[in-house]
Design a protein around this motif. Structure first.
Motif, PDB file in Angstrom:
ATOM      1  N   GLN A   9       0.825  -1.202   0.000  1.00 40.08           N
ATOM      2  CA  GLN A   9       0.000   0.000   0.000  1.00 40.08           C
ATOM      3  C   GLN A   9       0.862   1.256   0.000  1.00 40.08           C
ATOM      4  OE1 GLN A   9      -4.108  -1.658   2.127  1.00 40.08           O
ATOM      5  NE2 GLN A   9      -2.594  -0.605   3.387  1.00 40.08           N
ATOM      6  N   ARG A  10       1.972   1.218   0.732  1.00 42.69           N
ATOM      7  CA  ARG A  10       2.909   2.339   0.725  1.00 42.69           C
ATOM      8  C   ARG A  10       3.548   2.489  -0.656  1.00 42.69           C
ATOM      9  NH1 ARG A  10       7.270   1.835   5.178  1.00 42.69           N
ATOM     10  NH2 ARG A  10       7.820   3.858   4.287  1.00 42.69           N
ATOM     11  N   LEU A  11       3.840   1.359  -1.296  1.00 42.31           N
ATOM     12  CA  LEU A  11       4.455   1.376  -2.621  1.00 42.31           C
ATOM     13  C   LEU A  11       3.518   1.973  -3.669  1.00 42.31           C
ATOM     14  CD1 LEU A  11       6.507   0.392  -4.851  1.00 42.31           C
ATOM     15  CD2 LEU A  11       5.240  -1.773  -4.828  1.00 42.31           C
ATOM     16  N   LEU A  12       2.270   1.521  -3.694  1.00 44.93           N
ATOM     17  CA  LEU A  12       1.334   1.909  -4.741  1.00 44.93           C
ATOM     18  C   LEU A  12       0.504   3.130  -4.391  1.00 44.93           C
ATOM     19  CD1 LEU A  12       0.106  -1.672  -5.730  1.00 44.93           C
ATOM     20  CD2 LEU A  12       1.777  -0.264  -6.929  1.00 44.93           C
ATOM     21  N   GLY A  13       0.490   3.495  -3.103  1.00 45.87           N
ATOM     22  CA  GLY A  13      -0.275   4.656  -2.690  1.00 45.87           C
ATOM     23  C   GLY A  13      -1.770   4.448  -2.764  1.00 45.87           C
ATOM     24  N   SER A  14      -2.210   3.192  -2.728  1.00 52.13           N
ATOM     25  CA  SER A  14      -3.638   2.864  -2.780  1.00 52.13           C
ATOM     26  C   SER A  14      -3.919   1.674  -1.871  1.00 52.13           C
ATOM     27  CB  SER A  14      -4.065   2.491  -4.214  1.00 52.13           C
ATOM     28  OG  SER A  14      -3.866   3.556  -5.101  1.00 52.13           O
ATOM     29  N   PRO A  15      -5.156   1.542  -1.397  1.00 48.78           N
ATOM     30  CA  PRO A  15      -5.536   0.337  -0.651  1.00 48.78           C
ATOM     31  C   PRO A  15      -5.358  -0.896  -1.534  1.00 48.78           C
ATOM     32  CG  PRO A  15      -7.202   2.048  -0.407  1.00 48.78           C
ATOM     33  CD  PRO A  15      -6.267   2.520  -1.476  1.00 48.78           C
ATOM     34  N   ILE A  16      -4.932  -1.999  -0.914  1.00 47.13           N
ATOM     35  CA  ILE A  16      -4.662  -3.238  -1.647  1.00 47.13           C
ATOM     36  C   ILE A  16      -5.600  -4.343  -1.190  1.00 47.13           C
ATOM     37  CG2 ILE A  16      -2.935  -5.041  -2.114  1.00 47.13           C
ATOM     38  CD1 ILE A  16      -2.167  -2.419  -3.364  1.00 47.13           C
ATOM     39  N   TYR A  17      -6.169  -5.056  -2.153  1.00 48.11           N
ATOM     40  CA  TYR A  17      -6.882  -6.295  -1.834  1.00 48.11           C
ATOM     41  C   TYR A  17      -6.018  -7.421  -2.371  1.00 48.11           C
ATOM     42  CZ  TYR A  17     -10.397  -9.958  -1.591  1.00 48.11           C
ATOM     43  OH  TYR A  17     -11.076 -11.130  -1.303  1.00 48.11           O
ATOM     44  N   LEU A  18      -5.370  -8.148  -1.469  1.00 50.13           N
ATOM     45  CA  LEU A  18      -4.375  -9.158  -1.847  1.00 50.13           C
ATOM     46  C   LEU A  18      -4.909 -10.566  -1.640  1.00 50.13           C
ATOM     47  CD1 LEU A  18      -1.455  -9.987  -2.634  1.00 50.13           C
ATOM     48  CD2 LEU A  18      -0.841  -9.708  -0.220  1.00 50.13           C
ATOM     49  N   GLN A  19      -4.828 -11.361  -2.685  1.00 55.02           N
ATOM     50  CA  GLN A  19      -5.187 -12.781  -2.609  1.00 55.02           C
ATOM     51  C   GLN A  19      -3.939 -13.614  -2.881  1.00 55.02           C
ATOM     52  OE1 GLN A  19      -8.558 -12.384  -5.546  1.00 55.02           O
ATOM     53  NE2 GLN A  19      -9.599 -13.692  -4.062  1.00 55.02           N
ATOM     54  N   LEU A  20      -3.673 -14.563  -2.001  1.00 55.03           N
ATOM     55  CA  LEU A  20      -2.494 -15.411  -2.116  1.00 55.03           C
ATOM     56  C   LEU A  20      -2.861 -16.884  -2.273  1.00 55.03           C
ATOM     57  CD1 LEU A  20      -0.127 -13.939   0.648  1.00 55.03           C
ATOM     58  CD2 LEU A  20       0.074 -13.628  -1.813  1.00 55.03           C
TER      59      LEU A  20
END
Length: 300
Positions: A264-275
């Motif tokens: 999120q810090r890298l992209l500057g946006s909220p992340i929805y992460l699926q692994l």
């Protein structure tokens, strides 16, 4: 008019000596992943530091070691092809009063290098001044270093002096990258490395280096300020898969939640992460899978 200087600097040394930590410290951003485990960095990571009168392009190379797999061979070729392509080489060591076996191996690799080599003694906060002087004496006898600079990358001690030394060796030249650019690494690659870092950290010694991460999809939602990321963690054994997932998926959730914070810090946006976790047996010795995971010999 003030002359502008620019150039390329390679960070080399045995595994786990603090190369990525130093690069992140100098840049002021988290570009390369760090871990207490050796051989964390697998590719040459490029980061850029731009000041008023100079620009320095850092190449954080994989830790130099005797390879035991095709992945290890790729890492060593990646590191060694860098030495004569740059304007300055920084060799990092820890403050030991005897030249370590792995450091001897590194020195052997650079014995014919014509590029100036600066010895950077990292982790000076762990030793007394008398010990540090002995370290300088011992290593200076082992190789004709252009200069010696003691620092602590973790504590950000004497890194300003190191930058002054680096600046001295940069030739007059153009600004290669925009002033606000800190890396040339694609977002997907940095995201996959962040996930791998969290897995290495949380799994401790339960799962060795047989982990690779592939970003399957990274898309921003058209209707919301959210980036959907789908990634697969590959391991070499079925038993490792169970450890990575954990009881009722607890470990995989921890890896995902800690990775999401940095992403999120890298992209500057909220992340929805699926692994997901999949087994690819002996992938570190498969040319096809190494290329598939981004370790292509043609890119060295």
């Amino acid at each position: 008019m003030k002359k502008f200087h620019s150039g390329f600097v390679a960070l080399i040394g045995r595994p786990n000596v603090g190369k990525s930590t130093l690069m992140n410290c100098l840049i002021g951003e988290k570009i390369a992943i760090t871990s207490h485990k050796p051989q964390t960095t697998r590719n040459k990571i490029t980061s850029i530091l731009t000041k008023e009168d100079f620009q320095c392009v850092f190449l954080d190379t994989p830790g130099i070691h005797k390879p035991k797999s095709k992945l290890g061979e790729y890492m060593m070729r990646s590191a060694e092809t860098t030495f004569n392509e740059v304007d300055l080489v920084l060799m990092l060591i820890e403050p030991t009063t005897e030249v370590q076996t792995m450091d001897e191996y590194v020195l052997e690799r650079i014995k014919n290098v014509k590029t100036p080599v600066v010895l950077v003694i990292n982790k000076i906060d762990t030793v007394e001044r008398e010990t540090l002087l002995e370290v300088i004496s011992v290593y200076s006898k082992a190789y004709p270093f252009a200069e010696v600079v003691p620092i602590s990358a973790m504590k950000d001690r004497n890194t300003g002096e190191l930058l002054s030394v680096i600046r001295k060796y940069l030739p007059e030249g153009p600004q290669y990258f925009p002033a606000d650019m800190v890396t040339d690494q694609p977002e997907r690659q940095i995201a996959s490395e962040i996930i791998r870092e969290k897995a290495l950290y949380l799994l401790q010694d339960e799962v060795p280096h047989g982990i690779a991460v592939e970003i399957m999809s990274m898309k921003k939602r058209p209707d919301k300020d959210i980036v959907d990321v789908q990634a697969t963690i590959y391991c070499e054994r079925d038993s490792h898969k169970g450890i990575i997932i954990g009881k009722q998926g607890a470990m995989l959730k921890r890896i995902g939640s800690t990775a999401r914070y940095d992403m999120q810090r890298l992209l500057g946006s909220p992340i929805y992460l699926q692994l997901w976790v999949k087994v690819k047996k002996d992938w570190r010795d498969s040319d096809f899978l190494l290329k598939n995971f981004g370790y292509d010999k043609k890119n060295i």
